[in-house]
Write a protein that holds these residues in place. Structure first.
Motif, PDB file in Angstrom:
ATOM      1  N   GLY A 135       0.820  -1.201   0.000  1.00  0.00           N
ATOM      2  CA  GLY A 135       0.000   0.000   0.000  1.00  0.00           C
ATOM      3  C   GLY A 135       0.853   1.250   0.000  1.00  0.00           C
ATOM      4  N   ALA A 136       0.327   2.318  -0.601  1.00  0.00           N
ATOM      5  CA  ALA A 136       1.089   3.569  -0.680  1.00  0.00           C
ATOM      6  C   ALA A 136       1.093   4.266   0.669  1.00  0.00           C
ATOM      7  CB  ALA A 136       0.489   4.491  -1.735  1.00  0.00           C
ATOM      8  N   ALA A 137       2.187   4.891   0.987  1.00  0.00           N
ATOM      9  CA  ALA A 137       2.267   5.674   2.221  1.00  0.00           C
ATOM     10  C   ALA A 137       1.394   6.911   2.091  1.00  0.00           C
ATOM     11  CB  ALA A 137       3.707   6.085   2.472  1.00  0.00           C
ATOM     12  N   ILE A 138       0.693   7.303   3.170  1.00  0.00           N
ATOM     13  CA  ILE A 138      -0.191   8.459   3.092  1.00  0.00           C
ATOM     14  C   ILE A 138      -0.277   9.120   4.465  1.00  0.00           C
ATOM     15  CG2 ILE A 138      -2.269   7.089   3.559  1.00  0.00           C
ATOM     16  CD1 ILE A 138      -3.708   8.938   1.540  1.00  0.00           C
ATOM     17  N   THR A 139      -0.344  10.440   4.473  1.00  0.00           N
ATOM     18  CA  THR A 139      -0.476  11.190   5.709  1.00  0.00           C
ATOM     19  C   THR A 139      -1.946  11.523   5.942  1.00  0.00           C
ATOM     20  OG1 THR A 139      -0.177  13.288   4.567  1.00  0.00           O
ATOM     21  CG2 THR A 139       1.806  12.187   5.373  1.00  0.00           C
ATOM     22  N   GLN A 140      -2.276  12.039   7.145  1.00  0.00           N
ATOM     23  CA  GLN A 140      -3.651  12.380   7.456  1.00  0.00           C
ATOM     24  C   GLN A 140      -4.142  13.515   6.565  1.00  0.00           C
ATOM     25  OE1 GLN A 140      -5.652  10.772   9.476  1.00  0.00           O
ATOM     26  NE2 GLN A 140      -7.382  12.140   9.046  1.00  0.00           N
ATOM     27  N   ASN A 141      -3.306  14.534   6.375  1.00  0.00           N
ATOM     28  CA  ASN A 141      -3.699  15.656   5.510  1.00  0.00           C
ATOM     29  C   ASN A 141      -3.930  15.187   4.085  1.00  0.00           C
ATOM     30  OD1 ASN A 141      -3.509  17.452   7.637  1.00  0.00           O
ATOM     31  ND2 ASN A 141      -1.363  17.957   7.211  1.00  0.00           N
ATOM     32  N   ALA A 142      -3.007  14.309   3.635  1.00  0.00           N
ATOM     33  CA  ALA A 142      -3.166  13.807   2.273  1.00  0.00           C
ATOM     34  C   ALA A 142      -4.439  12.973   2.144  1.00  0.00           C
ATOM     35  CB  ALA A 142      -1.954  12.974   1.886  1.00  0.00           C
ATOM     36  N   TYR A 143      -4.773  12.226   3.212  1.00  0.00           N
ATOM     37  CA  TYR A 143      -5.979  11.403   3.181  1.00  0.00           C
ATOM     38  C   TYR A 143      -7.222  12.293   3.097  1.00  0.00           C
ATOM     39  CZ  TYR A 143      -9.695   8.302   4.742  1.00  0.00           C
ATOM     40  OH  TYR A 143     -10.864   7.602   4.841  1.00  0.00           O
ATOM     41  N   GLU A 144      -7.240  13.375   3.884  1.00  0.00           N
ATOM     42  CA  GLU A 144      -8.385  14.282   3.851  1.00  0.00           C
ATOM     43  C   GLU A 144      -8.529  14.937   2.477  1.00  0.00           C
ATOM     44  OE1 GLU A 144      -7.754  16.963   7.033  1.00  0.00           O
ATOM     45  OE2 GLU A 144      -8.197  15.488   8.613  1.00  0.00           O
ATOM     46  N   LYS A 145      -7.410  15.322   1.888  1.00  0.00           N
ATOM     47  CA  LYS A 145      -7.456  15.902   0.545  1.00  0.00           C
ATOM     48  C   LYS A 145      -7.956  14.891  -0.476  1.00  0.00           C
ATOM     49  CE  LYS A 145      -3.744  19.282   1.221  1.00  0.00           C
ATOM     50  NZ  LYS A 145      -2.374  19.710   0.790  1.00  0.00           N
ATOM     51  N   LEU A 146      -7.487  13.665  -0.336  1.00  0.00           N
ATOM     52  CA  LEU A 146      -7.905  12.613  -1.256  1.00  0.00           C
ATOM     53  C   LEU A 146      -9.411  12.332  -1.121  1.00  0.00           C
ATOM     54  CD1 LEU A 146      -6.933  10.502  -3.312  1.00  0.00           C
ATOM     55  CD2 LEU A 146      -6.584   8.933  -1.424  1.00  0.00           C
ATOM     56  N   LEU A 147      -9.923  12.350   0.113  1.00  0.00           N
ATOM     57  CA  LEU A 147     -11.335  12.117   0.348  1.00  0.00           C
ATOM     58  C   LEU A 147     -12.182  13.243  -0.248  1.00  0.00           C
ATOM     59  CD1 LEU A 147     -13.386  10.256   1.735  1.00  0.00           C
ATOM     60  CD2 LEU A 147     -13.132  11.633   3.800  1.00  0.00           C
ATOM     61  N   LYS A 148     -11.726  14.469  -0.061  1.00  0.00           N
ATOM     62  CA  LYS A 148     -12.445  15.615  -0.609  1.00  0.00           C
ATOM     63  C   LYS A 148     -12.460  15.582  -2.133  1.00  0.00           C
ATOM     64  CE  LYS A 148     -12.716  20.651  -0.184  1.00  0.00           C
ATOM     65  NZ  LYS A 148     -12.090  21.856   0.414  1.00  0.00           N
ATOM     66  N   ALA A 149     -11.314  15.231  -2.699  1.00  0.00           N
ATOM     67  CA  ALA A 149     -11.246  15.147  -4.163  1.00  0.00           C
ATOM     68  C   ALA A 149     -12.169  14.049  -4.684  1.00  0.00           C
ATOM     69  CB  ALA A 149      -9.810  14.869  -4.586  1.00  0.00           C
ATOM     70  N   HIS A 150     -12.274  12.955  -3.943  1.00  0.00           N
ATOM     71  CA  HIS A 150     -13.159  11.869  -4.360  1.00  0.00           C
ATOM     72  C   HIS A 150     -14.627  12.314  -4.325  1.00  0.00           C
ATOM     73  CE1 HIS A 150     -14.619   7.811  -4.905  1.00  0.00           C
ATOM     74  NE2 HIS A 150     -15.368   7.930  -3.803  1.00  0.00           N
ATOM     75  N   GLU A 151     -14.987  13.080  -3.299  1.00  0.00           N
ATOM     76  CA  GLU A 151     -16.360  13.591  -3.209  1.00  0.00           C
ATOM     77  C   GLU A 151     -16.668  14.537  -4.360  1.00  0.00           C
ATOM     78  OE1 GLU A 151     -16.548  15.324   0.636  1.00  0.00           O
ATOM     79  OE2 GLU A 151     -16.748  13.408   1.703  1.00  0.00           O
ATOM     80  N   GLU A 152     -15.722  15.400  -4.696  1.00  0.00           N
ATOM     81  CA  GLU A 152     -15.921  16.322  -5.816  1.00  0.00           C
ATOM     82  C   GLU A 152     -16.088  15.555  -7.124  1.00  0.00           C
ATOM     83  OE1 GLU A 152     -16.308  19.550  -5.979  1.00  0.00           O
ATOM     84  OE2 GLU A 152     -16.174  19.858  -3.814  1.00  0.00           O
ATOM     85  N   GLU A 153     -15.259  14.534  -7.300  1.00  0.00           N
ATOM     86  CA  GLU A 153     -15.362  13.732  -8.519  1.00  0.00           C
ATOM     87  C   GLU A 153     -16.719  13.024  -8.596  1.00  0.00           C
ATOM     88  OE1 GLU A 153     -12.094  11.089  -8.608  1.00  0.00           O
ATOM     89  OE2 GLU A 153     -10.601  12.646  -9.019  1.00  0.00           O
ATOM     90  N   THR A 154     -17.207  12.535  -7.458  1.00  0.00           N
ATOM     91  CA  THR A 154     -18.514  11.867  -7.433  1.00  0.00           C
ATOM     92  C   THR A 154     -19.636  12.835  -7.779  1.00  0.00           C
ATOM     93  OG1 THR A 154     -17.673  10.368  -5.725  1.00  0.00           O
ATOM     94  CG2 THR A 154     -20.061  10.482  -5.995  1.00  0.00           C
TER      95      THR A 154
END
Length: 505
Positions: free
Chosen positions: A420-439
């Motif tokens: 699995g790729a390494a990820i930080t909490q901030n990066a996870y929150e950004k990734l989650l937000k980007a996923h919501e926008e894409e949806t």
């Protein structure tokens, strides 16, 4: 007032404690030492004496010479040698060697000796009083006249206090020869430097790497002296020390030291990544848990190897420009395949190995040199700056498996990488937000497509309806050819249908 007294007493207690601590006996760390001791300083001919050679605070090879001869590894221990005095004179034991100090980790050249005097036993005197035998014939006279006996002894008596006329001169102690020098000293290969002289006891010899044995010859200056340390000697690459000891008749000895240097340059070479590496002749060791020392013939010469039969792995110890490392060697293809550099890294026993070219490219990563705990290893860093504190390593563990480890810089930690790729909490929150926008965007697109599809369907339906037109059938009179009765009836019915359709439309 009570508080002041309490503070005063506390101050005195602290002062007494400080003085006590400062005056505690300090622990002194003893340096490495080499000593020779003997159980007695003087013995008689026929008696034995024990010499004890001791090494303290260190370890190293010690050469014992003189009345006892030995050469062995000493490590903070002692060894005793019992010697018998066979003739008057002296017995000496010498010990010398290079000892590695346990505290300073530095080598020290140390030596020591001990001498015992051997004496002849004293012989009993030949003077004796023969009163009993000489008085046997005058027994009656002595009993009747004791005064005459005491003042005028008979002719057969010897006075008690007068020495006998028959005396023997003590034998003079035979002197033993003390010459312990050599008349000659030579080697079968190379030359002694400096040239031999009886008064010179230290020499050097430089030999090429192809020489692995050396014959040492010597002759004592005195025929009654004995020699040790001569003959054929096995040599190893690098520095070798040979000691020739000449012991005189009286027990004294002289040690002649020859320091032999065998060239350590490689004699066998192999190719690796376009470079020519030599099989190192230096002593190297590996964990016996994985590898055992073996031998292998390369280009007709036997070289040392390290093998793991269960994993089918063979290692060579190679060098290039004074840099030495272990390398994997394919015995079937007869080629070097990868480096093998064992090390301890953050509590893990690993070995650096070459990363295959097929694995060097990874999405979102850059293959480079990674610095972990002060050591450089091949690995990957992330292109995303959010993962600047993370790196990925490809190594071999102590079980011989090739594995990935993930390194985290801020915590200086190393753990097995599961993919699995390494990820930080901030990066996870950004990734989650980007996923919501894409949806959300995807939903809008779907809804738009559905609406557009409905509009297109209606438009197509309207166009299809408008394009549908009624058919008109006109009566055509063809002169000279009158319609038949049936054709006329058919024509009239068609016209009637056409009219009805026009009205309905």
């Amino acid at each position: 007032m009570r508080k002041k007294i309490t503070k005063f007493l506390a101050g005195i207690s602290v002062a007494i404690l400080a003085v006590t601590v400062l005056n505690l006996p300090k622990k002194h760390i003893a340096a490495a030492g080499l000593s020779v001791s003997c159980s007695s300083s003087t013995i008689y001919v026929g008696d034995t004496v024990t010499f004890t050679v001791s090494v303290s605070g260190g370890a190293g090879m010690v050469a014992v010479s003189g009345a006892a001869n030995d050469s062995d590894w000493f490590e903070n221990n002692s060894r005793s040698y019992t010697v018998k005095g066979t003739s008057a004179g002296s017995l000496s034991v010498y010990a010398s060697g290079t000892i590695a100090d346990f505290n300073t980790e530095k080598d020290q050249s140390l030596s020591s000796s001990c001498t015992v005097v051997v004496k002849e036993r004293s012989k009993p005197s030949n003077n004796s009083n023969n009163n009993s035998s000489s008085n046997s014939g005058n027994n009656d006279t002595s009993q009747n006249n004791n005064d005459d006996y005491n003042n005028a002894p008979s002719n057969n008596d010897t006075p008690k206090n007068e020495p006998s006329n028959k005396t023997e001169k003590p034998k003079e102690e035979e002197k033993k020869n003390k010459d312990s020098s050599l008349k000659s000293l030579s080697v079968s290969e190379g030359k002694l430097s400096p040239a031999f002289q009886a008064g010179t006891t230290s020499y050097k010899v430089d030999l090429p790497g192809s020489v692995d044995t050396l014959k040492v010859s010597a002759a004592a200056n005195n025929s009654k002296a004995s020699l040790s340390g001569i003959g054929k000697k096995k040599l190893k690459p690098g520095n070798n020390t040979i000691q020739v000891i000449c012991t005189a008749e009286n027990g004294t000895s002289t040690t002649y030291t020859i320091k032999v240097h065998v060239d350590e340059k490689p004699l066998v070479f192999v190719n690796y990544q376009g470079k020519k590496l030599g099989v190192s002749r230096s002593v190297a060791k590996l964990s016996k848990k994985l590898f055992e020392e073996t031998k292998l013939t390369i280009d007709g010469k036997v070289v040392p190897t390290w093998t793991n039969k269960s994993l089918h792995m063979t290692l060579l110890y190679l060098e290039n420009d004074d840099k030495k490392d272990f390398y994997f060697y394919d015995t079937d293809k007869k080629e070097v395949t990868s480096i093998y550099r064992p090390m301890g890294l953050l509590g893990e026993n690993i070995a650096i190995i070459d990363v295959p070219k097929a694995l060097q490219k990874r999405t979102g990563m850059v293959f480079t040199t990674v610095k972990v705990d002060g050591k450089e290893l091949p690995g990957w860093t992330y292109q995303d700056k959010a993962f600047a504190d993370y790196a990925l390593l490809y190594v071999m563990n102590d079980a011989g498996d090739k594995v990935y480890y993930q390194y985290e810089k801020t915590g200086n930690t190393l753990q097995r990488y599961a993919g699995g790729a390494a990820i930080t909490q901030n990066a996870y929150e950004k990734l989650l937000k980007a996923h919501e926008e894409e949806t959300k965007q995807l939903k809008l697109i779907v809804y738009g497509l559905c609406a557009l599809s409905a509009i297109l369907f209606l438009a197509i339906l309207i166009i299809c309806v408008k394009k549908r037109k009624p058919k008109h059938f006109n009566k055509i009179d063809v002169k000279g050819r009158p319609l038949s009765k049936s054709a006329e009836i058919e024509h009239e019915s068609l016209v009637k249908m056409q009219q009805e359709d026009g009205e309905n439309f």
